[in-house]
Motif scaffolding. Structure first.
Motif, PDB file in Angstrom:
ATOM      1  N   VAL A 201      41.724  39.545  53.007  1.00  0.00           N
ATOM      2  CA  VAL A 201      42.195  40.232  51.792  1.00  0.00           C
ATOM      3  C   VAL A 201      42.083  39.296  50.594  1.00  0.00           C
ATOM      4  N   GLY A 202      41.937  39.918  49.422  1.00  0.00           N
ATOM      5  CA  GLY A 202      42.068  39.179  48.169  1.00  0.00           C
ATOM      6  C   GLY A 202      40.947  38.229  47.828  1.00  0.00           C
ATOM      7  N   VAL A 203      39.759  38.378  48.403  1.00  0.00           N
ATOM      8  CA  VAL A 203      38.666  37.459  48.068  1.00  0.00           C
ATOM      9  C   VAL A 203      38.196  37.740  46.652  1.00  0.00           C
ATOM     10  N   ALA A 204      38.196  36.712  45.824  1.00  0.00           N
ATOM     11  CA  ALA A 204      37.778  36.878  44.426  1.00  0.00           C
ATOM     12  C   ALA A 204      37.177  35.580  43.929  1.00  0.00           C
ATOM     13  N   SER A 205      36.270  35.686  42.963  1.00  0.00           N
ATOM     14  CA  SER A 205      35.694  34.513  42.329  1.00  0.00           C
ATOM     15  C   SER A 205      35.816  34.642  40.823  1.00  0.00           C
ATOM     16  N   SER A 206      35.836  33.511  40.140  1.00  0.00           N
ATOM     17  CA  SER A 206      36.006  33.495  38.698  1.00  0.00           C
ATOM     18  C   SER A 206      34.806  34.136  38.008  1.00  0.00           C
ATOM     19  N   PRO A 207      35.041  35.013  37.026  1.00  0.00           N
ATOM     20  CA  PRO A 207      33.915  35.610  36.291  1.00  0.00           C
ATOM     21  C   PRO A 207      33.028  34.564  35.640  1.00  0.00           C
ATOM     22  N   ARG A 208      33.605  33.414  35.326  1.00  0.00           N
ATOM     23  CA  ARG A 208      32.829  32.363  34.667  1.00  0.00           C
ATOM     24  C   ARG A 208      31.785  31.751  35.598  1.00  0.00           C
ATOM     25  N   ARG A 209      31.980  31.937  36.897  1.00  0.00           N
ATOM     26  CA  ARG A 209      31.050  31.325  37.864  1.00  0.00           C
ATOM     27  C   ARG A 209      30.330  32.378  38.695  1.00  0.00           C
ATOM     28  N   ARG A 210      30.402  33.643  38.320  1.00  0.00           N
ATOM     29  CA  ARG A 210      29.761  34.670  39.136  1.00  0.00           C
ATOM     30  C   ARG A 210      28.250  34.555  39.049  1.00  0.00           C
ATOM     31  N   GLY A 211      27.602  35.101  40.087  1.00  0.00           N
ATOM     32  CA  GLY A 211      26.151  35.004  40.156  1.00  0.00           C
ATOM     33  C   GLY A 211      25.673  33.755  40.851  1.00  0.00           C
ATOM     34  N   ARG A 212      26.598  32.922  41.302  1.00  0.00           N
ATOM     35  CA  ARG A 212      26.230  31.669  41.987  1.00  0.00           C
ATOM     36  C   ARG A 212      26.493  31.741  43.483  1.00  0.00           C
TER      37      ARG A 212
END
Length: 266
Positions: A201-212
């Motif tokens: 649950v709750g897996v998320a990544s920072s929008p500033r680092r997305r696409g990596r």
């Protein structure tokens, strides 16, 4: 791997067992309503073998939840209780369906250079911050919040999470880059009749680092860590696009999770 029917049965048994350590479960018609702390609520769910769930059952369950200071929430596996969506709508709730996936053939994905993964301990002073990120999914400014700024329900949930991490009931993993969190996720193992099953649950990544590829690599690492002890790993994805990301790390579509809640306020 068990059959699809067997896997759905495992998911339902997990959902029935997960609330037991910290709630009392009250039967309401064809639903079971876990009543416990509002800091870590569990949704009402169909009781195994209880038969058809009616709109009256849903209304009574919601009334009990709200009297106990809990959010009105019902969840179910749509393939196992297909009529519950209509009953929840008749009871005045908003119904949504989300992809339900199970680990089939796990794939190891590497993190971007400079990103490191850590298992979070119960004494980590940043744990409240990670709990906030698990809840907000790196909403704007969420990753800039300081743990000491969290108050009220968020602070209470963080204390519950601290206890759950200490007892092994929740595992939290964070991806850090230059000392700052760029991804976070967790899973919650439960012993079900002598076999461990866990939900990511709750897996998320920072929008500033997305696409990596941070989110996918974090999910891959969570699966690897969970499978050290769990015989089954599953999750509910936020939408079809998110489900396709999980397919990259070895998840397969199993069914759908139905979710019913009060309509949003004005």
């Amino acid at each position: 791997m068990p059959t699809r029917r067997g896997l759905l049965d495992c998911v339902e048994r997990y959902a029935a067992a997960a609330p037991l350590p910290d709630t009392r479960v009250v039967p309401v018609g064809g639903l079971d309503v876990p009543v416990g702390s509002a800091a870590w609520p569990h949704p009402a769910r169909p009781r195994r073998g209880a038969g058809r769930v009616t709109a009256a059952d849903v209304r009574a369950a919601v009334e009990l939840q709200e009297e106990a200071g809990l959010p009105a929430a019902v969840e179910w596996v749509t393939q196992r209780t297909p009529s519950l969506g209509a009953a929840a709508r008749e009871a005045g709730l908003v119904v949504s369906e989300f992809p339900l996936l199970v680990v089939d053939d796990p794939v190891e994905l590497l993190l971007p250079p400079g990103v490191r993964l850590y298992l979070v301990g119960s004494e980590d002073p940043a744990l409240p911050h990670y709990q906030h990120l698990l809840e907000t999914g790196f909403a704007p400014h969420a990753d800039d919040a300081h743990p000491d700024d969290l108050e009220g329900p968020s602070a209470a949930r963080a204390e519950v999470l601290r206890e759950r991490v200490a007892t092994g009931r929740t595992v939290v993993m964070v991806a850090l880059e230059d000392g700052q969190p760029v991804g976070v996720g967790s899973h919650s193992p439960v012993d079900v009749d002598g076999s461990e099953i866990t939900e990511i649950v709750g897996v998320a990544s920072s929008p500033r680092r997305r696409g990596r590829g941070v989110g996918a690599a974090l999910a891959s690492a969570l699966v690897a860590q969970a499978r050290e002890t769990a015989e089954l790993v599953f999750l509910t994805a936020g939408d079809d696009d998110v489900a396709r990301v999980y397919e990259r790390v070895g998840f397969a579509w199993l069914g759908a999770t139905g979710v019913a809640a009060r309509p949003p306020g004005p």
